[in-house]
Design a protein around this motif. Structure first.
Motif, PDB file in Angstrom:
ATOM      1  N   GLN A 192     -62.262  81.042  10.754  1.00 29.06           N
ATOM      2  CA  GLN A 192     -62.268  82.496  10.960  1.00 29.06           C
ATOM      3  C   GLN A 192     -61.774  83.227   9.709  1.00 29.06           C
ATOM      4  O   GLN A 192     -62.358  84.222   9.279  1.00 29.06           O
ATOM      5  N   ARG A 195     -64.493  83.126   7.194  1.00 26.11           N
ATOM      6  CA  ARG A 195     -65.646  83.928   7.610  1.00 26.11           C
ATOM      7  C   ARG A 195     -65.373  85.410   7.422  1.00 26.11           C
ATOM      8  O   ARG A 195     -66.220  86.161   6.981  1.00 26.11           O
ATOM      9  N   GLU A 196     -64.168  85.821   7.809  1.00 24.57           N
ATOM     10  CA  GLU A 196     -63.885  87.261   7.900  1.00 24.57           C
ATOM     11  C   GLU A 196     -63.253  87.859   6.651  1.00 24.57           C
ATOM     12  O   GLU A 196     -63.219  89.073   6.497  1.00 24.57           O
TER      13      GLU A 196
END
Ligand SMILES: Nc1ncnc2c1ncn2[C@@H]1O[C@H](COP(=O)(O)OP(=O)(O)OP(=O)(O)O)[C@@H](O)[C@H]1O
Ligand SMILES: [Mg+2]
Length: 385
Positions: A192, A195-196
């Motif tokens: 995460q 990804r973010e």
């Protein structure tokens, strides 16, 4: 050890993998063919011959023991080991200690091991009025999502899904309230993060010149995703693995990761190792017969460099007690013939089977040690960090 010695001890295929210059590399081979040796020699070679500093490698393994051994081997070759070498979980933990605040994790977040998570999950089941018998089902439902890197349950499609999703939601909230993450979260949160937060991803992708993964057949979806997110533009990734040796399918390992690697990286250099250095011919032949029944595998033939050896004996026993008696009788004979106990091993398929063997050993007064189950080192690999 001097570099020349290092390369001298490699066969032609291993040498090609070790001295591969740049771009994705898949080392695809069977058991005992020197895959791990290729990774360690490759790191040593890149450090010595291509002057890659030790902090610019990211090398990932599946157990702490493997990573300690590999670090040590690189050290004996070039005097220093890579700085980022460890299990996926330990590497992710280290990254989250640095960047966790970006995801709102508290600075001193704690890691729940499988025992801690189980206690919490059971508490939540009770609170939601679900019976104890639901534990295993719900736990594996949550695991399945986390193996794929998913922390937010998708829209439920059935009543059972809805129940599991509600438990998972409460479980995740309770973890966060306790300032804790579980093993699965270590991977999911790292994915995460990457990804973010593109700035973090870029920083890390620039930080590592070479990513190396041992036992690639045992990676699950989220681990493969993390690896891809961390790649630099040259895509200097080296994965080694054996599709016949996947032992973690129960925790989401996808053998297809290794089979798909060539699709994801169509320009990958593929090196196949054909020589087995560990086992004698009859053992290798028997093993080949067994794995040839596997589905979804790439055909490969292994050659036993050590040759010869005694034939494999197959014994059909009436029940588990007879089976253990037979095994222990043979162990006793080997010991009587002068084989040191440290050279004798008894394997069994599941932990539940150990009891009969232990009883039989004890009855005959044979000293023995039961080596831990996966749960044991699964705990250790993170607790050690
Ligand atoms: N070129 C070689 N010459 C002699 N011995 C070798 C060579 N390559 C590997 N070996 C030996 O073979 C054994 C297996 O090597 P290694 O552990 O690297 O294989 P592996 O493919 O990683 O095995 P596994 O499938 O268990 O992970 C080791 O004892 C290693 O020292
Ligand atoms: Mg290996």
């Amino acid at each position: 050890m001097a570099m020349d010695d290092l390369l001298d001890n490699l066969n032609e295929d291993q040498l090609a993998a070790v001295t591969h210059e740049t771009g994705p590399l898949l080392v695809f081979a069977g058991a005992g063919s020197g895959k791990t040796r290729v990774i360690t020699c490759r790191i040593a070679w890149l450090m010595r011959e291509r002057h890659v500093p030790p902090d610019r490698f990211l090398a990932m393994t599946f157990t702490n023991k493997a990573s300690e051994e590999m670090k040590h081997r690189v050290q004996t070759y070039v005097g220093e080991g890579p700085h980022w070498m460890g299990t996926f979980h330990s590497v992710c933990l280290r990254l989250l200690r640095i960047y966790g605040a970006r995801l709102g994790l508290p600075g001193g977040f704690v890691v729940y091991d499988d025992g801690d998570s189980e206690v919490l999950l059971r508490r939540i089941l009770r609170e939601q009025g679900l019976g104890r018998e639901r534990f295993a089902g719900v736990a594996s439902w949550i695991d399945r999502l986390k193996n794929d890197g998913v922390l937010e349950p998708p829209e439920p499609e059935s009543r059972q899904d809805a129940e599991c999703a509600a438990v998972m939601k409460a479980y995740q909230e309770a973890l966060r309230a306790a300032g804790a993450v579980d093993f699965g979260d270590l991977l999911c949160l790292t994915a995460q993060l990457l990804r973010e937060h593109e700035d973090v991803r870029l920083e890390l992708a620039q930080r590592f010149d070479h990513i190396l993964v041992d036992e690639f057949q045992d990676t699950n979806l989220v681990q493969y995703e993390i690896v891809r997110l961390l790649l630099n533009p040259q895509r200097d990734i080296c994965v080694v693995g054996d599709d016949d040796q996947s032992i973690y399918s129960w925790r989401g390992a996808r053998v297809s990761n290794i089979l798909d690697f060539v699709k994801d990286f169509p320009d990958a250099t593929v090196v196949t190792l054909r020589n087995n250095y560990r086992s004698r011919t009859p053992i290798l032949r028997a093993a080949t017969q067994v794995v040839s029944r596997n589905i979804r595998r790439r055909e490969k033939t292994l050659l036993a460099v050590r040759g010869g050896g005694e034939p494999v004996l197959v014994h059909g026993a009436f029940d588990e007690v007879q089976e253990a008696a037979f095994v222990v009788r043979n162990v006793a004979r080997a010991l009587a013939d002068g084989t040191p106990p440290s050279r004798v091993a008894v394997f069994f398929r599941t932990n539940a089977q150990s009891r009969v063997f232990e009883d039989a050993m004890r009855n005959r007064g044979i000293p023995h040690r039961v080596v831990g189950a996966v749960r044991f080192y699964q705990r250790k690999e993170v607790k050690d960090v």
